[in-house]
Design a protein around this motif. Structure first.
Motif, PDB file in Angstrom:
ATOM      1  N   HIS A 159     -65.780 -18.988  18.049  1.00  0.00           N
ATOM      2  CA  HIS A 159     -66.258 -17.613  18.205  1.00  0.00           C
ATOM      3  C   HIS A 159     -67.716 -17.601  18.647  1.00  0.00           C
ATOM      4  O   HIS A 159     -68.094 -16.837  19.548  1.00  0.00           O
ATOM      5  N   LEU A 160     -68.536 -18.428  18.010  1.00  0.00           N
ATOM      6  CA  LEU A 160     -69.945 -18.507  18.392  1.00  0.00           C
ATOM      7  C   LEU A 160     -70.095 -19.042  19.808  1.00  0.00           C
ATOM      8  O   LEU A 160     -70.940 -18.569  20.568  1.00  0.00           O
ATOM      9  N   LEU A 161     -69.278 -20.014  20.174  1.00  0.00           N
ATOM     10  CA  LEU A 161     -69.308 -20.538  21.532  1.00  0.00           C
ATOM     11  C   LEU A 161     -69.001 -19.426  22.535  1.00  0.00           C
ATOM     12  O   LEU A 161     -69.679 -19.288  23.555  1.00  0.00           O
ATOM     13  N   GLY A 162     -68.007 -18.614  22.231  1.00  0.00           N
ATOM     14  CA  GLY A 162     -67.657 -17.503  23.104  1.00  0.00           C
ATOM     15  C   GLY A 162     -68.781 -16.487  23.223  1.00  0.00           C
ATOM     16  O   GLY A 162     -69.071 -15.988  24.311  1.00  0.00           O
ATOM     17  N   VAL A 163     -69.432 -16.185  22.126  1.00  0.00           N
ATOM     18  CA  VAL A 163     -70.552 -15.234  22.140  1.00  0.00           C
ATOM     19  C   VAL A 163     -71.685 -15.773  22.996  1.00  0.00           C
ATOM     20  O   VAL A 163     -72.250 -15.050  23.828  1.00  0.00           O
ATOM     21  N   PHE A 164     -72.037 -17.033  22.824  1.00  0.00           N
ATOM     22  CA  PHE A 164     -73.146 -17.608  23.590  1.00  0.00           C
ATOM     23  C   PHE A 164     -72.795 -17.759  25.066  1.00  0.00           C
ATOM     24  O   PHE A 164     -73.645 -17.551  25.931  1.00  0.00           O
ATOM     25  N   LEU A 165     -71.548 -18.092  25.386  1.00  0.00           N
ATOM     26  CA  LEU A 165     -71.145 -18.174  26.784  1.00  0.00           C
ATOM     27  C   LEU A 165     -71.163 -16.798  27.445  1.00  0.00           C
ATOM     28  O   LEU A 165     -71.586 -16.660  28.597  1.00  0.00           O
ATOM     29  N   LEU A 166     -70.719 -15.778  26.732  1.00  0.00           N
ATOM     30  CA  LEU A 166     -70.759 -14.423  27.262  1.00  0.00           C
ATOM     31  C   LEU A 166     -72.193 -13.971  27.493  1.00  0.00           C
ATOM     32  O   LEU A 166     -72.513 -13.379  28.528  1.00  0.00           O
ATOM     33  N   LYS A 167     -73.064 -14.289  26.556  1.00  0.00           N
ATOM     34  CA  LYS A 167     -74.484 -13.946  26.696  1.00  0.00           C
ATOM     35  C   LYS A 167     -75.085 -14.651  27.906  1.00  0.00           C
ATOM     36  O   LYS A 167     -75.817 -14.038  28.698  1.00  0.00           O
ATOM     37  N   ALA A 168     -74.787 -15.920  28.077  1.00  0.00           N
ATOM     38  CA  ALA A 168     -75.314 -16.678  29.213  1.00  0.00           C
ATOM     39  C   ALA A 168     -74.786 -16.115  30.527  1.00  0.00           C
ATOM     40  O   ALA A 168     -75.540 -15.990  31.499  1.00  0.00           O
ATOM     41  N   ALA A 169     -73.515 -15.742  30.570  1.00  0.00           N
ATOM     42  CA  ALA A 169     -72.943 -15.179  31.791  1.00  0.00           C
ATOM     43  C   ALA A 169     -73.587 -13.838  32.127  1.00  0.00           C
ATOM     44  O   ALA A 169     -73.905 -13.566  33.290  1.00  0.00           O
TER      45      ALA A 169
END
Length: 51
Positions: A16-26
């Motif tokens: 979940h945290l990985l998804g949040v950080f990837l979305l933020k980076a995108a």
């Protein structure tokens, strides 16, 4: 946020945290690409006219 009972960091799984950080980076990349980079060529032409 945990005092307001909205969420607790312990309840998030690693993916979940990985998804949040990837979305933020995108989102930051899209903002930089479409907003910031579009302004650079205009400034460059004003400072360095091609003649």
């Amino acid at each position: 946020m945990s005092r307001a009972n909205l969420f607790r960091v312990g309840t998030f799984k690693e993916y979940h945290l990985l998804g949040v950080f990837l979305l933020k980076a995108a989102l930051m990349y899209v903002y930089q690409h479409f907003v910031v980079e579009k302004q650079k060529p205009q400034r460059a032409l004003k400072n360095n006219p091609i003649e």
